[in-house]
Design a protein around this motif. Sequence first.
Motif, PDB file in Angstrom:
ATOM      1  N   SER A  98     -41.528  38.482 -29.927  1.00 28.14           N
ATOM      2  CA  SER A  98     -41.361  39.003 -29.020  1.00 28.14           C
ATOM      3  C   SER A  98     -40.013  37.949 -28.454  1.00 28.14           C
ATOM      4  N   SER A  99     -39.696  38.675 -26.709  1.00 25.05           N
ATOM      5  CA  SER A  99     -38.420  37.328 -26.115  1.00 25.05           C
ATOM      6  C   SER A  99     -39.522  36.529 -26.096  1.00 25.05           C
ATOM      7  N   ILE A 100     -40.382  36.353 -26.217  1.00 30.39           N
ATOM      8  CA  ILE A 100     -41.148  34.658 -25.377  1.00 30.39           C
ATOM      9  C   ILE A 100     -42.054  33.847 -26.849  1.00 30.39           C
ATOM     10  N   ASN A 101     -42.676  34.769 -27.101  1.00 32.06           N
ATOM     11  CA  ASN A 101     -43.763  34.051 -28.220  1.00 32.06           C
ATOM     12  C   ASN A 101     -42.671  35.089 -29.703  1.00 32.06           C
ATOM     13  N   THR A 102     -42.542  33.567 -30.864  1.00 36.05           N
ATOM     14  CA  THR A 102     -42.442  34.533 -31.970  1.00 36.05           C
ATOM     15  C   THR A 102     -42.973  33.429 -32.685  1.00 36.05           C
ATOM     16  N   THR A 103     -43.814  34.429 -34.137  1.00 35.71           N
ATOM     17  CA  THR A 103     -45.084  33.362 -34.505  1.00 35.71           C
ATOM     18  C   THR A 103     -43.980  33.756 -36.332  1.00 35.71           C
ATOM     19  N   PHE A 108     -45.705  29.185 -38.213  1.00 36.31           N
ATOM     20  CA  PHE A 108     -44.524  28.730 -37.587  1.00 36.31           C
ATOM     21  C   PHE A 108     -44.393  29.162 -35.991  1.00 36.31           C
ATOM     22  N   LEU A 109     -45.417  28.098 -35.257  1.00 38.59           N
ATOM     23  CA  LEU A 109     -45.324  28.869 -33.607  1.00 38.59           C
ATOM     24  C   LEU A 109     -43.993  28.568 -32.937  1.00 38.59           C
ATOM     25  N   MET A 110     -43.176  29.953 -32.318  1.00 35.95           N
ATOM     26  CA  MET A 110     -41.872  29.184 -31.629  1.00 35.95           C
ATOM     27  C   MET A 110     -42.308  30.138 -29.935  1.00 35.95           C
ATOM     28  N   SER A 111     -41.430  29.323 -29.127  1.00 33.46           N
ATOM     29  CA  SER A 111     -41.446  29.949 -27.625  1.00 33.46           C
ATOM     30  C   SER A 111     -39.963  29.426 -27.475  1.00 33.46           C
ATOM     31  N   ASN A 112     -40.219  30.562 -26.252  1.00 34.43           N
ATOM     32  CA  ASN A 112     -38.201  30.928 -25.598  1.00 34.43           C
ATOM     33  C   ASN A 112     -38.952  30.666 -24.713  1.00 34.43           C
ATOM     34  N   ARG A 161     -30.703  26.873 -19.252  1.00 33.01           N
ATOM     35  CA  ARG A 161     -29.891  27.750 -20.024  1.00 33.01           C
ATOM     36  C   ARG A 161     -32.066  28.257 -21.008  1.00 33.01           C
ATOM     37  N   ASN A 162     -32.029  28.823 -21.584  1.00 31.93           N
ATOM     38  CA  ASN A 162     -32.896  28.825 -22.632  1.00 31.93           C
ATOM     39  C   ASN A 162     -33.196  28.825 -23.766  1.00 31.93           C
ATOM     40  N   TRP A 163     -34.384  27.830 -23.860  1.00 32.99           N
ATOM     41  CA  TRP A 163     -34.103  26.542 -25.041  1.00 32.99           C
ATOM     42  C   TRP A 163     -35.268  27.543 -26.261  1.00 32.99           C
ATOM     43  N   SER A 164     -34.921  27.590 -27.212  1.00 30.40           N
ATOM     44  CA  SER A 164     -35.947  27.949 -28.337  1.00 30.40           C
ATOM     45  C   SER A 164     -36.727  26.390 -29.365  1.00 30.40           C
ATOM     46  N   THR A 165     -38.038  26.934 -29.105  1.00 35.80           N
ATOM     47  CA  THR A 165     -38.583  24.733 -29.524  1.00 35.80           C
ATOM     48  C   THR A 165     -39.502  25.477 -30.757  1.00 35.80           C
ATOM     49  N   LEU A 166     -40.087  25.412 -32.007  1.00 36.33           N
ATOM     50  CA  LEU A 166     -41.126  24.952 -32.629  1.00 36.33           C
ATOM     51  C   LEU A 166     -42.047  24.078 -31.920  1.00 36.33           C
ATOM     52  N   ASP A 167     -42.903  24.305 -31.854  1.00 41.69           N
ATOM     53  CA  ASP A 167     -44.057  24.082 -30.960  1.00 41.69           C
ATOM     54  C   ASP A 167     -45.455  24.002 -31.774  1.00 41.69           C
ATOM     55  N   SER A 168     -45.574  24.320 -32.987  1.00 44.45           N
ATOM     56  CA  SER A 168     -46.564  23.806 -33.651  1.00 44.45           C
ATOM     57  C   SER A 168     -46.256  24.133 -34.761  1.00 44.45           C
ATOM     58  N   VAL A 169     -47.252  23.908 -36.075  1.00 46.47           N
ATOM     59  CA  VAL A 169     -47.415  24.633 -37.124  1.00 46.47           C
ATOM     60  C   VAL A 169     -49.178  24.690 -37.964  1.00 46.47           C
ATOM     61  N   GLN A 199     -34.035  25.416 -42.373  1.00 48.89           N
ATOM     62  CA  GLN A 199     -33.137  26.409 -40.678  1.00 48.89           C
ATOM     63  C   GLN A 199     -33.697  26.792 -40.578  1.00 48.89           C
ATOM     64  N   ILE A 200     -34.213  27.521 -39.175  1.00 42.88           N
ATOM     65  CA  ILE A 200     -35.227  28.708 -38.412  1.00 42.88           C
ATOM     66  C   ILE A 200     -34.337  28.739 -37.219  1.00 42.88           C
ATOM     67  N   GLN A 201     -34.328  30.443 -37.190  1.00 37.35           N
ATOM     68  CA  GLN A 201     -34.065  31.224 -36.217  1.00 37.35           C
ATOM     69  C   GLN A 201     -35.627  32.312 -35.570  1.00 37.35           C
ATOM     70  N   GLY A 202     -35.693  31.670 -34.077  1.00 41.02           N
ATOM     71  CA  GLY A 202     -37.135  33.107 -33.821  1.00 41.02           C
ATOM     72  C   GLY A 202     -36.586  34.123 -32.913  1.00 41.02           C
ATOM     73  N   PHE A 203     -35.052  33.445 -32.164  1.00 43.40           N
ATOM     74  CA  PHE A 203     -34.189  34.434 -31.115  1.00 43.40           C
ATOM     75  C   PHE A 203     -33.244  34.109 -31.277  1.00 43.40           C
ATOM     76  N   ASN A 204     -32.031  35.223 -30.754  1.00 46.08           N
ATOM     77  CA  ASN A 204     -30.946  36.729 -30.523  1.00 46.08           C
ATOM     78  C   ASN A 204     -30.213  36.250 -32.053  1.00 46.08           C
ATOM     79  N   ILE A 205     -31.642  36.742 -33.246  1.00 46.68           N
ATOM     80  CA  ILE A 205     -30.467  36.685 -34.484  1.00 46.68           C
ATOM     81  C   ILE A 205     -29.141  38.406 -34.377  1.00 46.68           C
TER      82      ILE A 205
END
Length: 459
Positions: A288-293, A312-316, A324-332, A390-396
Amino acid sequence: MTQLLSAAPAPLPCALALLLLRTALSLQHVPLLLWSTQRSQWNPDTALHEGHIVSAQELTELLQPAFTQNSRNLILFLQDTLSVDDFTYLTEAYGNKNPFQNVQEILQSSPSSLVLPAVDCKATRHLLSFLQESGDWKLTNITNLDVSQLEVNTSKPNLLVVQLQSLVSGLNGISPLEAIAENDKIIGRLTMDLQERGIHFSAIYTAVRPSRISRRTDVMWELRRQLMATEEEDSLSYPPLNVTTGNETCILFYASNFSLKANNSVSIDLTNATFVTRNADTSSSECSSINTTLSLKYTDLVNGIRSLEIRFLMSNKFYGASARNWSTLDSVEIVQDGEKFAKFNVSVISAPAEYSFHCQLVGTSNVYPARLIPSNNEAKNWDVFISRLQIQGFNIENNQFSYASDCTGFFSPGIWMGLVTSIILLWILTYGIHMIMQLTTNSRFDDPKGPALSVPQTE
């Protein structure tokens, strides 16, 4: 041609060095060993001149005898890294013992064998997919390295894929030299077991990428920094794992080594299963645009672990301080057999939402730049090691990683050492100049024709 050379002599060395460097980078190669229980599989007179690198097309032709034999059983021993130099360098380092003893004896005793010192990495990285497409194989992945319970149905063609343990130093608590020796024992045990059963087969021993880069990449050091991006790109041995929603890619994930250790004893190398054979199930991933797993599910990895899921739980999020918006890997999270749940908090893994994140070393060790910190008691039973993450969960966009935000700070240890040393030397220089400036000369001198000079104590 003479006029052209005389007109622009200056750029010529630079252009030649650039050409040599690009050629070297594009020709990374690994050794490939073939042997079979069938006679006359390969022509012993097959000659490859020194320095020749076997291309994908040439490798296809050399593998044809393995597909046309009467008993179509094929074993692929796949290692993460291997170079032809390892056969000499590691043998010398091992002392009186030979870490490739079983492989050497197998090649000498097999009815037919073939050694290819240099095979293009582009051919070996797609070798498994090529083998699967070359026939109606019954595919068996052997990841737990226990061949005692292996069952082979000789009525059908069998393709056995043995994922040998990683050679990354310190990953499993053993050195690359010991890992090579252990892999050699695995190859020997499986080969001997099949021979004792009377099963005819052909075997391939190779790696996904070289363990040593050719010395030709050191040509013209001045160009290295400018070409570092090209070298990094060409060193990738397989494409990143991608998760799609519809026709769009929402998650990209890459690592040169992805390994776990359970209870300080059971080592699990997930690199090949994730990126090469693509055995990881990503169907539970969410975008999603806010949370990605990113969810990676594995089955039948090692004895005692039936299933394993890694998330891998990521948030935007928007941060006002940077506007600005930041993407963060919150937890594993690690879920073993659907019951045991381990959670790790993550430090220092964040990037602008339009960027991907890259880090050379990520894991549970205290010395890694990006750490996975155990959040519950179950997490303390796991050790995680990820190299070149290397990981990316948003705006690919265009199914490719965006510009990477690296975890390494601007001030590296080398820079700090240089700054501290410079400050100390500058202080010594300043102190020396200050002491020299404090020196004074006498204002009065003795006259040999006059009375002796007398200086009062008060002066």
